[in-house]
Design a protein around this motif. Structure first.
Motif, PDB file in Angstrom:
ATOM      1  N   THR A  10       0.835  -1.202   0.000  1.00  0.00           N
ATOM      2  CA  THR A  10       0.000   0.000   0.000  1.00  0.00           C
ATOM      3  C   THR A  10       0.870   1.252   0.000  1.00  0.00           C
ATOM      4  O   THR A  10       0.606   2.218  -0.729  1.00  0.00           O
ATOM      5  CB  THR A  10      -0.931   0.003   1.216  1.00  0.00           C
ATOM      6  OG1 THR A  10      -1.799  -1.141   1.158  1.00  0.00           O
ATOM      7  CG2 THR A  10      -1.787   1.264   1.251  1.00  0.00           C
ATOM      8  N   ASN A  11       1.905   1.248   0.823  1.00  0.00           N
ATOM      9  CA  ASN A  11       2.859   2.356   0.826  1.00  0.00           C
ATOM     10  C   ASN A  11       3.423   2.563  -0.582  1.00  0.00           C
ATOM     11  O   ASN A  11       3.453   3.682  -1.106  1.00  0.00           O
ATOM     12  CB  ASN A  11       3.978   2.033   1.823  1.00  0.00           C
ATOM     13  CG  ASN A  11       5.002   3.147   1.961  1.00  0.00           C
ATOM     14  OD1 ASN A  11       5.527   3.651   0.977  1.00  0.00           O
ATOM     15  ND2 ASN A  11       5.324   3.512   3.193  1.00  0.00           N
ATOM     16  N   ALA A  12       3.863   1.454  -1.189  1.00  0.00           N
ATOM     17  CA  ALA A  12       4.433   1.511  -2.537  1.00  0.00           C
ATOM     18  C   ALA A  12       3.407   1.999  -3.552  1.00  0.00           C
ATOM     19  O   ALA A  12       3.749   2.734  -4.493  1.00  0.00           O
ATOM     20  CB  ALA A  12       4.957   0.139  -2.936  1.00  0.00           C
ATOM     21  N   ALA A  13       2.135   1.599  -3.360  1.00  0.00           N
ATOM     22  CA  ALA A  13       1.080   1.971  -4.313  1.00  0.00           C
ATOM     23  C   ALA A  13       0.862   3.476  -4.340  1.00  0.00           C
ATOM     24  O   ALA A  13       0.736   4.085  -5.409  1.00  0.00           O
ATOM     25  CB  ALA A  13      -0.222   1.257  -3.942  1.00  0.00           C
ATOM     26  N   VAL A  14       0.815   4.091  -3.169  1.00  0.00           N
ATOM     27  CA  VAL A  14       0.611   5.541  -3.115  1.00  0.00           C
ATOM     28  C   VAL A  14       1.819   6.264  -3.712  1.00  0.00           C
ATOM     29  O   VAL A  14       1.676   7.194  -4.505  1.00  0.00           O
ATOM     30  CB  VAL A  14       0.348   6.007  -1.670  1.00  0.00           C
ATOM     31  CG1 VAL A  14       0.159   7.532  -1.632  1.00  0.00           C
ATOM     32  CG2 VAL A  14      -0.881   5.322  -1.088  1.00  0.00           C
ATOM     33  N   LEU A  15       3.026   5.825  -3.342  1.00  0.00           N
ATOM     34  CA  LEU A  15       4.238   6.464  -3.857  1.00  0.00           C
ATOM     35  C   LEU A  15       4.329   6.332  -5.370  1.00  0.00           C
ATOM     36  O   LEU A  15       4.661   7.305  -6.075  1.00  0.00           O
ATOM     37  CB  LEU A  15       5.464   5.837  -3.200  1.00  0.00           C
ATOM     38  CG  LEU A  15       6.831   6.388  -3.634  1.00  0.00           C
ATOM     39  CD1 LEU A  15       6.925   7.890  -3.372  1.00  0.00           C
ATOM     40  CD2 LEU A  15       7.952   5.651  -2.913  1.00  0.00           C
ATOM     41  N   ALA A  16       4.034   5.141  -5.888  1.00  0.00           N
ATOM     42  CA  ALA A  16       4.085   4.934  -7.341  1.00  0.00           C
ATOM     43  C   ALA A  16       3.100   5.841  -8.063  1.00  0.00           C
ATOM     44  O   ALA A  16       3.392   6.358  -9.146  1.00  0.00           O
ATOM     45  CB  ALA A  16       3.792   3.464  -7.667  1.00  0.00           C
ATOM     46  N   ALA A  17       1.911   6.034  -7.456  1.00  0.00           N
ATOM     47  CA  ALA A  17       0.904   6.914  -8.054  1.00  0.00           C
ATOM     48  C   ALA A  17       1.371   8.369  -8.048  1.00  0.00           C
ATOM     49  O   ALA A  17       1.230   9.087  -9.049  1.00  0.00           O
ATOM     50  CB  ALA A  17      -0.412   6.772  -7.291  1.00  0.00           C
ATOM     51  N   LEU A  18       1.938   8.817  -6.935  1.00  0.00           N
ATOM     52  CA  LEU A  18       2.404  10.203  -6.847  1.00  0.00           C
ATOM     53  C   LEU A  18       3.507  10.470  -7.863  1.00  0.00           C
ATOM     54  O   LEU A  18       3.552  11.540  -8.487  1.00  0.00           O
ATOM     55  CB  LEU A  18       2.908  10.478  -5.425  1.00  0.00           C
ATOM     56  CG  LEU A  18       1.836  10.473  -4.330  1.00  0.00           C
ATOM     57  CD1 LEU A  18       2.486  10.553  -2.954  1.00  0.00           C
ATOM     58  CD2 LEU A  18       0.845  11.615  -4.519  1.00  0.00           C
ATOM     59  N   MET A  19       4.401   9.501  -8.033  1.00  0.00           N
ATOM     60  CA  MET A  19       5.458   9.651  -9.032  1.00  0.00           C
ATOM     61  C   MET A  19       4.875   9.708 -10.438  1.00  0.00           C
ATOM     62  O   MET A  19       5.289  10.539 -11.266  1.00  0.00           O
ATOM     63  CB  MET A  19       6.439   8.481  -8.916  1.00  0.00           C
ATOM     64  CG  MET A  19       7.277   8.486  -7.647  1.00  0.00           C
ATOM     65  SD  MET A  19       8.246   6.970  -7.463  1.00  0.00           S
ATOM     66  CE  MET A  19       9.310   7.049  -8.913  1.00  0.00           C
ATOM     67  N   ALA A  20       3.916   8.825 -10.714  1.00  0.00           N
ATOM     68  CA  ALA A  20       3.306   8.786 -12.048  1.00  0.00           C
ATOM     69  C   ALA A  20       2.613  10.094 -12.382  1.00  0.00           C
ATOM     70  O   ALA A  20       2.714  10.597 -13.524  1.00  0.00           O
ATOM     71  CB  ALA A  20       2.319   7.621 -12.128  1.00  0.00           C
TER      72      ALA A  20
END
Length: 432
Positions: A373-383
């Motif tokens: 979940t942590n990775a999911a939010v970070l990946a979205a913010l980067m995208a």
């Protein structure tokens, strides 16, 4: 775009389940075998299962019992299971049922072994009485009955290596060819909200158990620890921590024996949780409209299904990486991203979480869900900021579709030996 096929796929893959699906599938097969075996007194129960099933059924707590184990799940299915309820087969267990199941195990009436099969999802249960026996085999899907044999008479037999397996790469690719990243995006834009009752139910059920896990002490209390750390000022109350807490709280409760049902995705309750709750949590904090949130959760669950079709229902890779990737896409959508940003989020997730192993279902799964979940939010913010991992790196290709194909290769070509080693480690441990 195949509108009706998408609706049908959502309703097939999103199924209400009570408890971890592997021990529950064992209980389902055992209950069905008991139904067909004539006679009042059960004299023996034999369970053979694939390594993937065994590692997921060994340690996770069975709802309402405070107990675990393949033999325990089979005994409960024989004594109190209602196979007609599918993945809710053990609904309504009593303490008397639990004690009888324990007595059956103490009397050594239940034996367990590893099945010799190429299928990743395979469960064979034989129930014997003093005057009869019945064999049931479930394969490829958690409640897919491929064989019933009673006293030498075959009632059902569709067990073939080519029979509809979701466990092999490309095994249903022709049937599922309508599911692409582009067609998923188009469907999410066009679908009428009235046709997404299954998504609304997923949000309701999974949020309920998430709040349960944040309120009470379950398992490792991962979600509750995050919540308390926010209260103490150790962590900030932001999008990532709130999404992690709610998602982990649901897994804490589910894997520790909560009697609350969840909506699964592709045969896994944890995948259903982690494809739904991170998106719900972010949507709540962003105060988006209900319609936009439902579309985002739909997108997340469909991306998870798309990935799981390639890596299989069960594999050596943690399923939360697939559902977490779906969640990242849903979060990207909530943040205003379009199709290009969603594909970038997929690339970012696979560059981060692709190597996470599944070492069996257990209370510790809540930690893996919180990490994804942590990775999911970070990946979205980067995208959203136009940042995506480059195709020169690792398994990442020029397109998200090609990257997911590589993930499928990892899951299918490497899975068997990794699973064998993991299971060997698990059964060889000496725990005081």
């Amino acid at each position: 775009m195949d509108y009706e096929k998408f609706i049908e796929r959502l309703e097939k893959e999103l199924v209400v389940t009570l408890g971890c699906t592997e021990p529950i599938a064992i209980a389902f097969a055992a209950a069905l075998a008991r139904k067909h075996a004539k006679g009042e007194i059960v004299t023996a129960v034999r369970v053979l299962a694939s390594a993937n099933v065994l590692k997921n059924a060994m340690a996770v707590v069975i709802p309402g019992t405070q107990g675990s184990g393949v033999n325990f799940a089979a005994a409960l299915g024989v004594l109190a299971g209602d196979f007609s309820k599918g993945l809710e087969v053990l609904t309504g267990l009593t303490q008397g049922d639990v004690e009888k199941a324990k007595k059956m195990i103490e009397d050594k009436l239940v034996t367990v072994g590893v099945a010799e099969t190429s299928k990743k999802l395979y469960i064979e249960v034989v129930v014997k009485t003093s005057q009869s026996y019945a064999k049931v085999i479930v394969a490829d899907e958690h409640t897919k009955v491929v064989l019933i044999e009673v006293d030498g008479l075959t009632l059902i037999d569709t067990l073939t290596e080519k029979n509809g397996s979701l466990s092999s790469i490309g095994s249903e690719r022709e049937e599922d060819s309508f599911i692409t990243l582009d067609s998923i995006w188009e469907f999410v834009q066009r679908v009428q909200i009235k046709d997404l009752d299954i998504i609304k139910k997923a949000m309701e059920l999974n949020t309920t158990i998430g709040l349960e896990g944040l309120t009470h002490e379950y398992g490792l209390q991962v979600g509750k620890t995050i919540k308390e750390s926010i209260r103490k000022g150790f962590l900030t109350d932001d999008l990532i921590t709130y999404a992690m807490a709610l998602t982990a709280g649901a897994s804490d409760a589910r894997m520790s024996g909560s009697t609350l049902p969840v909506m699964s995705n592709s045969g896994s309750g944890n995948q259903g949780i982690s494809a739904t709750l991170p998106v719900v949590a972010v949507g709540e904090r962003l105060q988006v409209s209900t319609e936009r949130l439902i579309r985002a959760v739909t997108l997340s669950n469909l991306i998870a299904i798309y990935i799981k079709l390639r890596i299989g229902r069960l594999s050596a890779l943690c399923g939360a990486t697939a559902s977490g990737t779906g969640a990242s896409c849903g979060i990207t959508y909530l943040l205003g991203g379009g199709k290009a940003e969603i594909k970038a989020a997929i690339q970012n997730m696979q560059g981060n979480t692709a190597g996470m192993f599944c070492d069996g279902a257990k209370v510790g799964c809540a930690l893996k869900l919180s990490s994804c979940t942590n990775a999911a939010v970070l990946a979205a913010l980067m995208a959203i900021d136009g940042i995506a991992i480059q195709p020169t790196d690792g398994i990442i290709e020029c397109t998200a579709e090609q990257t997911i194909e590589n993930l499928g290769r990892l899951a299918n070509e490497c899975s068997r030996e990794v699973d064998r080693v993991i299971l060997d480690i698990m059964v060889s441990k000496k725990v005081s």
